[in-house]
Design a protein around this motif. Structure first.
Motif, PDB file in Angstrom:
ATOM      1  N   ALA A 295     -14.761 -38.872  27.195  1.00  0.00           N
ATOM      2  CA  ALA A 295     -14.821 -39.911  28.222  1.00  0.00           C
ATOM      3  C   ALA A 295     -14.126 -39.520  29.533  1.00  0.00           C
ATOM      4  O   ALA A 295     -14.670 -39.787  30.612  1.00  0.00           O
ATOM      5  CB  ALA A 295     -14.262 -41.211  27.667  1.00  0.00           C
ATOM      6  N   PRO A 296     -12.950 -38.850  29.495  1.00  0.00           N
ATOM      7  CA  PRO A 296     -12.315 -38.503  30.781  1.00  0.00           C
ATOM      8  C   PRO A 296     -13.139 -37.503  31.585  1.00  0.00           C
ATOM      9  O   PRO A 296     -12.951 -37.370  32.783  1.00  0.00           O
ATOM     10  CB  PRO A 296     -10.980 -37.867  30.360  1.00  0.00           C
ATOM     11  N   LEU A 297     -14.056 -36.777  30.926  1.00  0.00           N
ATOM     12  CA  LEU A 297     -14.819 -35.735  31.622  1.00  0.00           C
ATOM     13  C   LEU A 297     -16.001 -36.300  32.399  1.00  0.00           C
ATOM     14  O   LEU A 297     -16.627 -35.608  33.187  1.00  0.00           O
ATOM     15  CB  LEU A 297     -15.344 -34.697  30.615  1.00  0.00           C
ATOM     16  N   ARG A 298     -16.349 -37.526  32.140  1.00  0.00           N
ATOM     17  CA  ARG A 298     -17.459 -38.130  32.884  1.00  0.00           C
ATOM     18  C   ARG A 298     -17.232 -39.641  32.949  1.00  0.00           C
ATOM     19  O   ARG A 298     -16.593 -40.219  32.068  1.00  0.00           O
ATOM     20  CB  ARG A 298     -18.799 -37.827  32.221  1.00  0.00           C
ATOM     21  N   PRO A 299     -17.741 -40.266  33.981  1.00  0.00           N
ATOM     22  CA  PRO A 299     -17.464 -41.709  34.105  1.00  0.00           C
ATOM     23  C   PRO A 299     -18.162 -42.509  33.009  1.00  0.00           C
ATOM     24  O   PRO A 299     -19.336 -42.301  32.736  1.00  0.00           O
ATOM     25  CB  PRO A 299     -18.023 -42.065  35.485  1.00  0.00           C
ATOM     26  N   VAL A 300     -17.417 -43.382  32.364  1.00  0.00           N
ATOM     27  CA  VAL A 300     -17.993 -44.290  31.373  1.00  0.00           C
ATOM     28  C   VAL A 300     -18.170 -45.623  32.094  1.00  0.00           C
ATOM     29  O   VAL A 300     -17.253 -46.061  32.786  1.00  0.00           O
ATOM     30  CB  VAL A 300     -17.010 -44.462  30.196  1.00  0.00           C
ATOM     31  N   PRO A 301     -19.363 -46.235  31.992  1.00  0.00           N
ATOM     32  CA  PRO A 301     -19.565 -47.484  32.731  1.00  0.00           C
ATOM     33  C   PRO A 301     -18.476 -48.504  32.396  1.00  0.00           C
ATOM     34  O   PRO A 301     -18.343 -48.917  31.250  1.00  0.00           O
ATOM     35  CB  PRO A 301     -20.935 -47.978  32.258  1.00  0.00           C
TER      36      PRO A 301
END
Ligand code: AMP
Length: 555
Positions: A295-301
């Motif tokens: 999750a920290p590697l890409r935006p989670v809505p």
């Protein structure tokens, strides 16, 4: 502990309205008439509720034209797809119970099931990875001649005798106003789940329309499912959790929509969270851990607040807390089994309860007993084995396993083999297990199943298979082997053992992750292997993993 029944009594369950005279397919497709234009399947293979009902009509007609007839079962081993959904619902309607098999199962696991239940057809993908499913069905047919037809999903160019294209079979018939006739009753077996059980290969778990409908209705309410819900099926929908607890079928029965993810790949899963914006998703703890890492590697809505149902293996309280704090998502812990019991925490439970317990029964009438070694109830709040009976729970397996009465107590309780304690508010806390089963990322591996194959290897004199703490899977599998002295000079490697087990037709997730060679196995009393001591040995030795050639690491 709720004790509302006077024992396992179908008459009582019907009189109380728990078991209703309704078939599962009717329950699931009931929104096709009133709210037919609402989405039922979203994503690549989108369908409305009315569209799904038409697809099921056409599928039932096509399958009837192929000669499939009640009450003969059909082995269904398909990835999550519209084809899996339409085929399953059509078979429910026709009274040909689907035997829902995890796509990872292989000849070793499926042969006893096929020998016992004599399915007349099998639905499989053309290939998944390097594995040739139609070829496996051909091998199964050598042992069970009733298995006359293979319905193949994809790869229609390579069809052999007795093999038909699944999509064609499901779609060829024009939906006719006259639906195939059926004489199926609510009390008949609707489908079979395959339980990993506690020993040996999987056991067929027969679930009737009325009993599974009961669980599905109650699980749907506790999950908060409704017409606006979107359920992302991230785990195989052939497993009870994703199928009907409340899963895909519960969502559709509630008027909602489902998104069918083909694989439990975490990147793909996060893509789907963005594109289909699910309100619900069921996961195993190992996938939750991976999601948290990714999750920290890409935006989670951030505006998304899905209910994440986690079960299949124990979620530790720290990871449980991170679901809300790091993803902002709602956690619903679950504990259940193919044999029937379903527990969930409630959506309005305080956070400190949700992270600490595995939930309480979703349905009324199920009787939970926590018993000691003597089979008597332990004092409230103490640890013991969970025994359960009631309207959600089966009273026997099917096929040969029906005679294995040892899993059922003297008064009809199913003995789960799980160690639990009950909290004063009726929640279950899973504390361990009595059964000799390894829980690898939610997949259950009965140790004796792998040991029985390994001990036949010419270089093996004795073997014990145990679990060990694994960073990704929660638990990994270690084979502790005493080599045969006559095998002097021939190296016994993890690679060799895995290749051998693969040739024996064992499911890939059951292949040992590690090998430890020992001079002898610790034993107790009359020579029984002391599994606790073997586990200590494995933990003490660190048991370093061995690099695997990719050809055998999985398929
Ligand atoms: P299955 O029938 O394959 O779904 O496996 C059921 C078994 O999974 C249970 O008897 C437990 O051993 C295990 N299980 C399911 N949910 C949990 C959970 N939340 N925590 C620990 N073990 C679980």
């Amino acid at each position: 502990m709720p004790v509302e029944t006077d024992g396992a009594s179908p008459a009582l369950y019907r009189a109380r309205g728990w078991w209703r005279p309704e078939r599962l397919d009717e329950l699931v497709l009931r929104h096709a008439a009133g709210a037919g234009d609402r989405p039922a399947v979203v994503g690549a293979q989108a369908l409305t509720h009315a569209g799904l009902a038409s697809a099921v009509d056409a599928a039932a007609q096509g399958l009837t034209d192929l000669g499939l007839k009640a009450p003969r079962p059909v082995l269904v081993q398909l990835p999550n797809s519209v084809e899996l959904l339409a085929l399953t619902l059509a078979l429910l309607r026709m009274g040909c119970p689907p035997i829902l098999a995890h796509p990872a199962l292989r000849r070793h696991e499926l042969l006893p099931v096929v020998a016992d239940l004599a399915p007349v057809a099998a639905a499989v993908p053309a290939r998944s990875g390097a594995f040739d499913h139609p070829e496996m069905v051909r091998e199964l047919r050598h042992h069970q001649s009733a298995l006359a037809t293979t319905l193949v999903l994809g790869g229609s160019e390579a069809l052999g005798p007795g093999e038909v294209d699944l999509q064609e079979a499901l779609g060829a018939a024009a939906p006719s106003a006259q639906r195939p006739t059926h004489r199926t009753q609510a009390g008949d077996t609707a489908l079979y789940f395959l339980s990993s059980g506690t020993t040996g290969p999987p056991k067929p778990v027969p679930r009737t329309h009325e009993a599974l409908g009961f669980v599905l209705r109650h699980a749907s309410v506790v999950a908060g499912l409704g017409p606006e819900s979107v359920y992302l099926a991230a785990l195989p929908a052939t497993h009870c959790f994703t199928c009907a607890y409340p899963g895909v079928l519960g969502t559709l029965a509630s008027g909602g929509a489902v998104a069918l993810a083909a694989e439990g790949d975490v990147e793909l899963l996060l893509d789907l969270f963005e594109s289909v914006r699910p309100t619900h998703c069921a996961l195993v703890p190992a996938l939750v851990e991976q999601l948290l890492e990714y999750a920290p590697l890409r935006p989670v809505p951030r505006d998304l607040k899905p209910v994440i149902q986690v079960g299949g293996a124990r979620l530790d309280p720290v990871t449980a807390g991170r679901v809300r704090t790091e993803l902002g998502w709602r956690l619903q812990q679950g504990y259940g089994m193919s044999e029937g019991l379903v527990c969930f925490t409630r959506l309005d439970d305080p956070d400190e309860v949700v992270v600490a317990v595995q939930g309480r029964p979703v349905a009324p009438g199920d009787e939970l007993l926590v018993v000691g070694e003597d089979g008597r109830p332990v004092p409230a709040g103490e640890e013991g084995e969970l025994w359960v009976r009631g309207p959600s729970v089966i009273t026997a397996y099917a096929g040969r396993a029906e005679r294995e009465t040892g899993r059922f107590g003297p008064e009809g309780h199913y003995r789960t083999g799980d160690l639990v304690r009950m909290t004063p508010d009726g929640n279950v806390v899973v504390t361990g297990r009595l059964k000799d089963v390894i829980n690898r990322a939610g997949e259950k591996i009965p140790a004796d199943d792998v040991e029985a194959l390994l001990v036949r290897h010419p270089l093996v004199r004795a073997v014990a298979v145990v679990g060990f703490p694994h960073q990704i899977y929660g638990e990994g599998t270690c084979a502790v082997v005493v080599p045969d002295p006559s095998a002097d000079g021939q190296p016994l490697t993890l690679w060799r053992l895995r290749r051998y087990l693969t040739e024996q037709g064992l499911a890939p997730y059951k292949l040992p992750d590690r090998l430890l060679l020992a001079e002898e196995l610790p034993r107790v009393g009359v020579g029984k292997v002391d599994k606790a001591a073997v586990r200590r040995l494995v933990e003490g030795r660190g048991c370093p993993p061995e690099p695997l050639p990719s050809a055998v690491s999985s398929d």
